[in-house]
Design a protein around this motif. Sequence first.
Motif, mmCIF file in Angstrom:
data_model
loop_
_atom_site.group_PDB
_atom_site.id
_atom_site.type_symbol
_atom_site.label_atom_id
_atom_site.label_comp_id
_atom_site.label_asym_id
_atom_site.label_seq_id
_atom_site.Cartn_x
_atom_site.Cartn_y
_atom_site.Cartn_z
ATOM 1 N N PRO A 4 0.796 -1.227 0.000
ATOM 2 C CA PRO A 4 0.000 0.000 0.000
ATOM 3 C C PRO A 4 0.830 1.280 0.000
ATOM 4 C CG PRO A 4 -0.216 -1.131 2.090
ATOM 5 C CD PRO A 4 0.585 -2.020 1.184
ATOM 6 N N VAL A 35 -7.247 6.233 1.191
ATOM 7 C CA VAL A 35 -6.885 5.170 2.128
ATOM 8 C C VAL A 35 -7.085 5.723 3.534
ATOM 9 C CG1 VAL A 35 -5.083 3.618 2.948
ATOM 10 C CG2 VAL A 35 -5.169 4.239 0.529
ATOM 11 N N HIS A 46 -5.913 -0.739 7.578
ATOM 12 C CA HIS A 46 -6.257 0.244 6.551
ATOM 13 C C HIS A 46 -7.388 -0.264 5.682
ATOM 14 C CE1 HIS A 46 -3.445 -2.394 4.451
ATOM 15 N NE2 HIS A 46 -4.087 -2.042 3.349
ATOM 16 N N HIS A 48 -9.145 0.741 1.717
ATOM 17 C CA HIS A 48 -9.042 1.503 0.469
ATOM 18 C C HIS A 48 -10.445 1.860 -0.003
ATOM 19 C CE1 HIS A 48 -4.749 0.707 -0.412
ATOM 20 N NE2 HIS A 48 -4.978 -0.372 0.305
#
Length: 60
Positions: A4, A35, A46, A48
């Motif tokens: 990422p 994000v 996290h 997205h």
Amino acid sequence: MVDPTSDLGTDVDESDAPTCATCGDPIVQSATHRVVTWIEDGSVRHRHFCSDDCRDAYDG
């Protein structure tokens, strides 16, 4: 899935791209890619999102 922290706009195909946590679409070379990152139980987490609208609509 790709790292990422990498440049997601280069050399990423749909099969390796992150997917939107709301709509499930692959995110490839998207200027609206968002994000959200947080710490949970000592681990970095996290999600997205393909757009601000999907980020706002997420119910997780």
